[in-house]
Scaffold this active site. Structure first.
Site, mmCIF file in Angstrom:
data_model
loop_
_atom_site.group_PDB
_atom_site.id
_atom_site.type_symbol
_atom_site.label_atom_id
_atom_site.label_comp_id
_atom_site.label_asym_id
_atom_site.label_seq_id
_atom_site.Cartn_x
_atom_site.Cartn_y
_atom_site.Cartn_z
ATOM 1 N N PRO A 1 -16.304 4.496 -1.539
ATOM 2 C CA PRO A 1 -16.516 5.731 -2.307
ATOM 3 C C PRO A 1 -15.216 6.508 -2.468
ATOM 4 O O PRO A 1 -14.208 6.186 -1.834
ATOM 5 C CB PRO A 1 -17.503 6.509 -1.438
ATOM 6 C CG PRO A 1 -17.250 6.023 -0.061
ATOM 7 C CD PRO A 1 -16.870 4.573 -0.190
ATOM 8 N N ILE A 2 -15.230 7.519 -3.357
ATOM 9 C CA ILE A 2 -14.044 8.382 -3.497
ATOM 10 C C ILE A 2 -14.453 9.849 -3.360
ATOM 11 O O ILE A 2 -13.780 10.754 -3.860
ATOM 12 C CB ILE A 2 -13.316 8.150 -4.839
ATOM 13 C CG1 ILE A 2 -14.233 8.409 -6.030
ATOM 14 C CG2 ILE A 2 -12.710 6.758 -4.931
ATOM 15 C CD1 ILE A 2 -13.470 8.486 -7.354
ATOM 16 N N ASP A 3 -15.540 10.082 -2.621
ATOM 17 C CA ASP A 3 -16.030 11.462 -2.457
ATOM 18 C C ASP A 3 -15.004 12.367 -1.792
ATOM 19 O O ASP A 3 -14.900 13.556 -2.122
ATOM 20 C CB ASP A 3 -17.339 11.462 -1.667
ATOM 21 C CG ASP A 3 -17.180 10.790 -0.310
ATOM 22 O OD1 ASP A 3 -16.759 9.626 -0.278
ATOM 23 O OD2 ASP A 3 -17.429 11.441 0.711
ATOM 24 N N ASN B 1 0.807 -1.228 0.000
ATOM 25 C CA ASN B 1 0.000 0.000 0.000
ATOM 26 C C ASN B 1 0.834 1.268 0.000
ATOM 27 O O ASN B 1 0.310 2.345 -0.266
ATOM 28 C CB ASN B 1 -0.991 -0.022 1.166
ATOM 29 C CG ASN B 1 -2.055 -1.101 0.954
ATOM 30 O OD1 ASN B 1 -2.195 -1.621 -0.170
ATOM 31 N ND2 ASN B 1 -2.767 -1.472 1.990
ATOM 32 N N ILE C 1 -13.960 0.484 10.222
ATOM 33 C CA ILE C 1 -13.482 1.143 9.003
ATOM 34 C C ILE C 1 -14.352 0.784 7.806
ATOM 35 O O ILE C 1 -14.808 1.662 7.073
ATOM 36 C CB ILE C 1 -12.003 0.775 8.718
ATOM 37 C CG1 ILE C 1 -11.128 1.012 9.949
ATOM 38 C CG2 ILE C 1 -11.501 1.535 7.487
ATOM 39 C CD1 ILE C 1 -11.040 2.462 10.400
ATOM 40 N N ARG D 1 -7.861 -1.129 -6.541
ATOM 41 C CA ARG D 1 -8.301 0.085 -5.856
ATOM 42 C C ARG D 1 -7.346 1.222 -6.147
ATOM 43 O O ARG D 1 -7.746 2.354 -6.354
ATOM 44 C CB ARG D 1 -8.347 -0.219 -4.363
ATOM 45 C CG ARG D 1 -8.713 0.946 -3.500
ATOM 46 C CD ARG D 1 -10.187 1.085 -3.339
ATOM 47 N NE ARG D 1 -10.525 2.242 -2.533
ATOM 48 C CZ ARG D 1 -11.617 2.961 -2.757
ATOM 49 N NH1 ARG D 1 -12.438 2.651 -3.744
ATOM 50 N NH2 ARG D 1 -11.905 3.998 -1.992
ATOM 51 N N CYS E 1 -11.036 -4.843 -3.361
ATOM 52 C CA CYS E 1 -11.753 -5.882 -2.607
ATOM 53 C C CYS E 1 -13.159 -5.394 -2.231
ATOM 54 O O CYS E 1 -13.366 -4.248 -1.915
ATOM 55 C CB CYS E 1 -11.005 -6.219 -1.316
ATOM 56 S SG CYS E 1 -9.514 -7.121 -1.630
HETATM 57 C C1 EPZ Z 1 -6.484 1.708 1.915
HETATM 58 O O1 EPZ Z 1 -7.748 1.634 1.266
HETATM 59 C C2 EPZ Z 1 -5.871 0.334 1.726
HETATM 60 N N1 EPZ Z 1 -5.734 0.060 0.306
HETATM 61 C C3 EPZ Z 1 -6.762 -0.734 2.380
HETATM 62 O O2 EPZ Z 1 -6.051 -1.961 2.305
HETATM 63 C C4 EPZ Z 1 -6.945 -0.395 3.857
HETATM 64 O O3 EPZ Z 1 -7.856 -1.315 4.409
HETATM 65 C C5 EPZ Z 1 -7.494 1.019 4.001
HETATM 66 O O4 EPZ Z 1 -6.630 1.964 3.327
HETATM 67 C C6 EPZ Z 1 -7.595 1.438 5.458
HETATM 68 O O5 EPZ Z 1 -6.334 1.356 6.057
HETATM 69 C C7 EPZ Z 1 -4.693 0.621 -0.358
HETATM 70 O O6 EPZ Z 1 -3.889 1.342 0.208
HETATM 71 C C8 EPZ Z 1 -4.589 0.280 -1.818
HETATM 72 P P1 EPZ Z 1 -9.663 4.523 3.130
HETATM 73 P P2 EPZ Z 1 -8.580 3.001 1.003
HETATM 74 O O7 EPZ Z 1 -9.854 5.577 2.120
HETATM 75 O O8 EPZ Z 1 -7.639 4.102 0.768
HETATM 76 C C9 EPZ Z 1 -14.223 5.673 3.592
HETATM 77 C C10 EPZ Z 1 -5.641 -4.145 1.721
HETATM 78 O O9 EPZ Z 1 -6.089 -5.166 2.245
HETATM 79 N N2 EPZ Z 1 -14.002 6.597 2.478
HETATM 80 O O10 EPZ Z 1 -8.706 4.759 4.262
HETATM 81 O O11 EPZ Z 1 -9.625 2.704 0.010
HETATM 82 C C11 EPZ Z 1 -14.122 4.220 3.160
HETATM 83 O O12 EPZ Z 1 -15.348 3.763 2.632
HETATM 84 C C12 EPZ Z 1 -6.574 -2.990 1.462
HETATM 85 O O13 EPZ Z 1 -4.438 -3.945 1.413
HETATM 86 C C13 EPZ Z 1 -15.015 7.483 2.130
HETATM 87 O O14 EPZ Z 1 -16.082 7.490 2.723
HETATM 88 O O15 EPZ Z 1 -9.269 3.163 2.430
HETATM 89 C C14 EPZ Z 1 -13.765 3.539 4.459
HETATM 90 O O16 EPZ Z 1 -14.949 3.320 5.206
HETATM 91 C C15 EPZ Z 1 -8.032 -3.351 1.785
HETATM 92 N N3 EPZ Z 1 -14.793 8.342 1.114
HETATM 93 C C16 EPZ Z 1 -12.904 4.571 5.189
HETATM 94 O O17 EPZ Z 1 -13.182 5.830 4.561
HETATM 95 C C17 EPZ Z 1 -13.606 8.378 0.412
HETATM 96 O O18 EPZ Z 1 -13.466 9.213 -0.501
HETATM 97 C C18 EPZ Z 1 -11.416 4.304 5.088
HETATM 98 O O19 EPZ Z 1 -11.104 4.138 3.716
HETATM 99 C C19 EPZ Z 1 -12.592 7.465 0.778
HETATM 100 C C20 EPZ Z 1 -12.807 6.584 1.820
#
Ligand code: EPZ
Length: 435
Positions: free
Chosen positions: A126-128, A23, A332, A96, A120
């Site tokens: 989301p990406i908001d 990551n 999370i 992702r 996954c």
């Molecule tokens: C990163 O995902 C990792 N992936 C994930 O690892 C990891 O579980 C996650 O961070 C949390 O540590 C990569 O780095 C490629 P987030 P990411 O944005 O960036 C919400 C693995 O197993 N959210 O920190 O997608 C989201 O839905 C993977 O290696 C929004 O609402 O995670 C979640 O509930 C699985 N809006 C929370 O925030 C957004 O625009 C945390 O997501 C972005 C996220």
């Protein structure tokens, strides 16, 4: 279709060396295109997600060369057709981290178009927040026909507050702000080790980023970035997965090439349930309970430095063998307990209620045929198979191969009886071989 076949019951014993952090690598590989000069990046994990992202970087015109299995050279200077640049192919839609090219290309060219990210199925993903950050800097972002398009006449530094702590949004906004005029502040930023690694990589190219690893990151726009040589940090989650496997199989494993500080939440929970964790400069040793059962505990997944959500399934498998009732609260992602149905087929007793899993420990698991629902749950099912009595077959291991390099090879080197097979005949052959 490739499957794992495992004969359980053998404690894992020996040494394992951890690869570079997936990551961190995904953010760093994307950030490398932000300079026209050559970047040499070492300790890149050789997993499907990094190979897919490198292929996409090559397809947009950057020069990508593998110097060796874990060292790549990327030169963004050969990227052409900026106005029609589009990152979109069947593979990139599956990962992702494709969205990191959104921030990198927007930051460098003030225009980027990337297929909506996959990844996954552990929640809505989301990406908001990414979009909120880009728009705050002055970009116009549209989503349509499976693509995200971001364009800007100018990018001007702003104060961005993240409503939720998001690893991806923090890294993406940090990249989009590298050349923005003036100062950008990201408040409520994620603090994971891979955020710090991406910031350090960008600073090694001449960016001006301060505060990475805290909840407030400050970026001052610079004119251009130069080439660099950089080595990626070890993978906190791969290390944690092997730590959990050592405890669950009552083994004794030295996990090498780690940063113990990144593993503190995992080490403290393993100690709490009765395993022994010995910390050294760049390694940790995990020893099981010498035939006694592990103790139950409570787990609450949190952003770093809390207990990582990416270790939740592996912890659940280990707690499923403890001598009491444990509770895991997943804070999370909203859909990260799918594996419990598969684990139940192996005899686990887990009741899921909303974002909580109540785990009643059992003496042992029994081998079964199960399906890996996602990357970390797949790794957790492998741990269950290694700890179980009898044979386990795990289907859909492509998820596991996205994030773990030579997983079955490393487990075999620790005495684990596990092989990749494709046919029923090969499963029978394995069973006859191991007896
Ligand atoms: C990163 O995902 C990792 N992936 C994930 O690892 C990891 O579980 C996650 O961070 C949390 O540590 C990569 O780095 C490629 P987030 P990411 O944005 O960036 C919400 C693995 O197993 N959210 O920190 O997608 C989201 O839905 C993977 O290696 C929004 O609402 O995670 C979640 O509930 C699985 N809006 C929370 O925030 C957004 O625009 C945390 O997501 C972005 C996220």
């Amino acid at each position: 279709m490739e499957q794992y076949v495992i004969k359980g019951g053998t404690p894992l014993v020996g040494e394992v060396t951890i690869a570079g952090a997936k990551n961190a690598a995904l953010g760093i590989l994307a950030a490398a295109v932000m300079t026209d000069k050559e970047c040499i990046i070492e300790n890149v994990p050789n997993v499907r997600d990094t190979r897919v992202l490198l292929q996409a970087i090559k397809e947009i015109g950057a020069t990508v060369k593998y110097i060796d299995e874990h060292t790549v050279s990327i030169c963004g200077g050969t990227i052409r057709n900026i106005d029609t640049l589009c990152v979109d192919d069947e593979f990139i839609r599956k990962i992702r981290a494709s969205y990191y090219l959104l921030g990198a290309l927007l930051g460098k060219y003030k225009r980027s178009q990337v297929a909506l990210p996959g990844g996954c199925d552990i929640g809505s993903r989301p990406i908001d927040l990414h979009i909120k950050g880009f728009e705050a800097l002055g970009a116009h972002v549209t989503v349509g026909k499976g693509m995200v398009t971001a364009t800007a006449d100018r990018l001007v530094g702003k104060h961005v507050y993240l409503d939720k702590i998001s690893v991806g949004a923090t890294i993406n906004i940090m990249m989009a702000a590298v050349f923005a005029e003036g100062k950008t502040t990201i408040e409520n930023a994620a603090k994971e080790p891979h955020i710090v690694d991406v910031a350090n990589f960008l600073n090694s190219m001449g960016a001006n980023i301060k505060g990475a690893g805290t909840n407030e990151i400050r970026i001052r726009g610079v004119k251009e970035l130069k080439g660099t040589e950089y080595s990626i940090i070890p993978d906190q989650i791969e290390a944690g997965t092997f730590m959990m496997a050592a405890a669950a199989t009552d083994g004794n494993v030295l996990i090498k090439n780690v940063i113990p500080k990144h593993l503190e939440a995992i080490s403290s929970k393993l100690t709490e349930i009765g395993a022994t964790v010995e910390e050294y400069d760049d390694s940790v040793r995990v020893i099981g309970c010498h035939g006694k059962r592990l103790r139950p505990t409570q787990i609450i997944t949190q952003p770093y430095p809390g207990f990582p959500t990416d270790m939740q399934p592996q912890m659940a498998v280990t707690l499923g063998l403890s001598d009491g009732t444990s509770v895991i609260s997943e804070n999370i992602f909203e859909n990260r307990f799918k594996y419990t149905d598969e684990l139940a087929r192996m005899g686990a007793r887990i009741k899921v209620e909303g974002n909580m899993a109540i785990i009643s420990g059992v003496e042992s698991y029994s081998g079964a045929t199960v399906v890996a629902p996602d990357l970390r749950a797949g790794a957790a099912l492998v741990i269950a198979g290694l700890a179980a009595e009898g044979f386990t077959v795990i289907e859909d291991i492509k998820y596991i191969q996205r994030g773990y390099e030579k997983f079955e090879e490393k487990l075999r080197d620790l005495g684990g009886q596990i092989e990749i097979v494709e046919t029923e005949k090969e499963i029978i052959k394995f069973k006859l071989k191991v007896g």
